[in-house]
Design a protein around this motif. Structure first.
Motif, PDB file in Angstrom:
ATOM      1  N   TYR A 135      11.139 -15.288   0.383  1.00  0.00           N
ATOM      2  CA  TYR A 135      10.133 -15.482  -0.098  1.00  0.00           C
ATOM      3  C   TYR A 135       8.741 -15.150   0.212  1.00  0.00           C
ATOM      4  O   TYR A 135       8.136 -14.836   1.214  1.00  0.00           O
ATOM      5  N   ASP A 136       7.977 -15.212  -1.136  1.00  0.00           N
ATOM      6  CA  ASP A 136       6.650 -14.778  -0.758  1.00  0.00           C
ATOM      7  C   ASP A 136       5.776 -15.528   0.082  1.00  0.00           C
ATOM      8  O   ASP A 136       5.872 -16.833   0.295  1.00  0.00           O
ATOM      9  N   SER A 139       3.730 -19.183  -1.275  1.00  0.00           N
ATOM     10  CA  SER A 139       4.304 -19.541  -2.503  1.00  0.00           C
ATOM     11  C   SER A 139       3.707 -20.906  -2.341  1.00  0.00           C
ATOM     12  O   SER A 139       3.140 -21.408  -1.252  1.00  0.00           O
ATOM     13  N   HIS A 159       2.400 -11.231   0.402  1.00  0.00           N
ATOM     14  CA  HIS A 159       2.279 -11.146  -0.630  1.00  0.00           C
ATOM     15  C   HIS A 159       2.189 -10.512  -1.293  1.00  0.00           C
ATOM     16  O   HIS A 159       1.197  -9.058  -1.018  1.00  0.00           O
ATOM     17  N   ASN A 160       3.397 -10.436  -2.739  1.00  0.00           N
ATOM     18  CA  ASN A 160       2.974  -9.796  -3.896  1.00  0.00           C
ATOM     19  C   ASN A 160       3.330  -8.471  -2.958  1.00  0.00           C
ATOM     20  O   ASN A 160       3.301  -6.731  -3.059  1.00  0.00           O
ATOM     21  N   SER A 187       9.781 -15.973  -6.205  1.00  0.00           N
ATOM     22  CA  SER A 187       7.870 -15.392  -6.349  1.00  0.00           C
ATOM     23  C   SER A 187       7.801 -16.250  -7.285  1.00  0.00           C
ATOM     24  O   SER A 187       8.629 -16.901  -8.558  1.00  0.00           O
ATOM     25  N   GLY A 198       3.107 -12.325 -10.235  1.00  0.00           N
ATOM     26  CA  GLY A 198       3.981 -11.751  -9.252  1.00  0.00           C
ATOM     27  C   GLY A 198       4.703 -10.712  -9.995  1.00  0.00           C
ATOM     28  O   GLY A 198       5.169  -9.872 -11.038  1.00  0.00           O
TER      29      GLY A 198
END
Ligand code: PLP
Length: 420
Positions: A135-136, A139, A159-160, A187, A198
Motif C-alpha cells: 500500500y501507498d 495512505s 507515495h504514488n 491506493s 493515485g
C-alpha cells in the motif's frame, strides 16, 4: 514496577493534543456556524468557507433538505433497529446498493455505516494470514488502521511511485510464493491532503506482470472526477481493473455512510464477513433515503460538477498566476504551500480569518515536512467567482506579509511558548 494506566496520559497528551491550550477552538475544533454554505460564521464573523468537503453543494440544497426532513418525519432517526444481518435490512438499503452499483459500473455494492470502519473491515475481511498487502505510504489513516488488523506481511511503496510499487510487488510475490497467499494493493483515488490522483492506470497496468487484487479508496474522487462523476477509476478509464472500489458519503454525497463495490461474489462474501457491519446497527433510513436523493441529483444534475470545476479552475489558475505553489494536485483539493514555522502559520491563518474573512484548513509538521505551511482549500459548487477573487487578493497580501516577517514578529511569544 507497575504504573497507573493513566500516568502516561497525564504526562503526554500526544503529538497534536500537546498544543491544545494554544490551538483548541481556533486552529483545531473550530466552530463554524450557520447553514453549510460558501459563507458561514466563525466566532461571529462572516467567512468564506474553504474547508468543507461539500464538493457538489448538496449539504444544504433545498431538495436534499426536503427529502432529509421527510425521511426523518416518516422514519425517525432509529429505523431500522439492529444490524443488517439480524433485523436492520430493508428494501431501500437494497435499492440504494443497486443504484450505487450501476453508477460505479460494478456488479454489486454493500453499504457501510462509516467509511473509516468500513474500509478497515474490508481490508480485514479480504486478507488472511498468508496474504500480503502492498500500500501507498501516504495512505489515509483508515487504510493504515485496516492494514494494522492484518496478521500477515505488508509492504509500503513510496507515495504514488510506480517503480517503488514494482519493487515491493516483486518482494511480495516472492513471499506469497512461500506462504501460498495472494496480494492486495491499496491506493487512494485522490490523495486528500495533496490532491494528487493515485496512479490507478499505471497500477492497474502492473496486473500484466504481477498477480494482485486492487482496492481503491476514492473518498475524494467520487462525485468530482470522471465523466459521470463515478470517480477516479472512471476518470482514468480503469474502473474495470479496480477489484474493490470504496467511496464515502461524507464528501460529494454530503452525508454519513459509505459503500464498497465489487463483483457480486466478492460483495456476497464481504456482507457475511465485514465485522464493522455484522456487529453494528444498520445505516438509518434517513441516511439511506437521503443518499438515494443525493445520488439521483449527482446523476441528473451535471451542472453541480460543472460549477464545481469552474470554481476549481478559477481558484487554482488564479493562485498559480500569482506564483503560488500548489504542488502536484490533480483534483479539486487545492493545497497552497508556503514556507514558515508553525507559530508563523498560526499568525497567518488568524490574519486570514480575522482580517480577510477567509477560512481554510492549515496543515503543518508532522503531516508535512518541517518549515512548510500547507493551507488547504476545498472548492465547492456553492462557491462563486466573487469568493475566488476575494480569496486570491487575500492570499497575495498574506504572502507578502509572511515574506516581510510580519507573522514572525506577531508570533514571537507563541514561538517561545512552543519552544520553536
Ligand atoms: C480518503 C478517505 N477515506 C476514508 C474516509 C473516512 O470516511 P468516513 O468519514 O465515511 O468515515 C475519509 C474521510 O472522510 C477519507 O478522506
Amino acid at each position: 514496577m507497575m504504573r497507573d494506566l493513566f500516568e502516561k496520559i497525564y504526562k503526554d497528551k500526544g503529538p497534536l493534543g500537546k498544543w491544545a491550550s494554544l490551538a483548541e477552538g481556533y486552529f483545531v475544533f473550530p466552530k463554524l456556524e450557520g447553514q453549510i454554505s460558501n459563507r458561514m460564521k466563525f466566532q461571529g464573523k462572516d467567512v468564506i468557507t474553504w474547508s468543507i468537503n461539500d464538493y457538489l453543494g448538496l449539504a444544504n440544497h433545498p431538495e436534499v433538505r426536503k427529502v432529509d426532513a421527510e425521511a426523518a418525519n416518516d422514519f425517525g432517526s432509529a429505523y431500522p433497529m439492529g444490524a443488517r444481518m439480524m433485523s436492520g435490512h430493508t428494501s431501500l438499503h437494497e435499492q440504494l446498493q443497486n443504484e450505487l452499483a450501476e453508477f460505479v459500473s460494478k456488479e454489486s455494492t454493500y453499504l457501510l455505516n462509516f467509511g473509516y470502519q468500513g474500509i478497515m473491515s474490508t481490508i480485514d475481511a479480504l486478507v488472511a494470514k498468508d496474504d500480503i498487502i502492498v500500500y501507498d505510504v501516504d495512505s489515509h489513516a483508515c487504510i493504515i488502521d485496516g492494514v494494522r488488523l492484518h496478521m500477515g506481511k505488508r509492504f509500503t511503496y513510496k507515495h504514488n511511485d510506480i517503480e517503488s510499487l514494482e519493487k515491493n510487488l516483486e518482494r511480495a510475490t516472492k513471499m506469497a510464493e512461500q506462504t501460498g497467499g495472494g496480494i492486495l494493493v491499496i491506493s487512494e483515488g485522490v490523495f486528500g491532503m495533496r490532491g494528487e490522483q493515485g496512479k490507478l492506470k499505471e497500477i492497474a497496468a502492473l496486473k500484466d506482470k504481477f498477480n494482485f487484487r486492487f482496492l481503491v479508496d476514492d473518498a475524494h474522487g467520487f462525485g468530482t472526477l470522471g465523466k459521470t462523476g463515478a470517480g477516479a477509476g472512471e476518470e482514468q478509464g480503469v474502473q474495470n481493473e479496480i477489484d474493490v472500489y470504496f467511496a464515502t458519503f461524507a464528501k460529494s454525497m454530503a452525508s454519513t455512510g459509505a459503500f464498497i463495490a465489487a463483483d457480486k461474489e466478492i460483495i456476497d462474501y464481504l456482507k457475511y464477513n465485514l465485522r464493522s457491519q455484522m456487529f453494528a446497527k444498520s445505516l438509518q433510513m434517513q441516511l439511506v433515503k437521503g443518499a438515494l436523493k443525493r445520488l439521483d441529483m449527482i446523476r441528473t444534475m451535471p451542472e453541480l460538477k460543472e460549477n464545481l470545476w469552474k470554481i476549481v479552475n478559477a481558484l487554482q489558475s488564479g493562485l498559480r498566476e500569482r506564483g503560488f505553489d500548489l504542488g502536484t494536485t490533480q483534483s479539486c483539493v487545492t493545497p497552497v504551500y508556503l514556507k514558515g514555522s508553525i507559530p508563523e502559520a498560526m499568525a497567518l491563518v488568524k490574519d486570514l480569518r480575522e482580517n480577510y474573512g477567509v477560512f481554510c484548513s492549515i496543515v503543518v509538521y508532522p503531516v508535512i515536512p518541517k518549515g512548510l505551511i500547507l493551507l488547504r482549500l476545498i472548492p465547492t459548487s456553492m462557491h462563486t467567482l466573487v469568493d475566488v477573487d476575494e480569496t486570491l487578493k487575500a492570499f497575495s497580501v498574506i504572502r507578502e506579509r509572511l515574506e516581510k516577517g510580519v507573522y514572525k514578529r506577531l508570533s514571537a511569544s507563541v514561538a517561545a511558548a512552543m519552544g520553536e
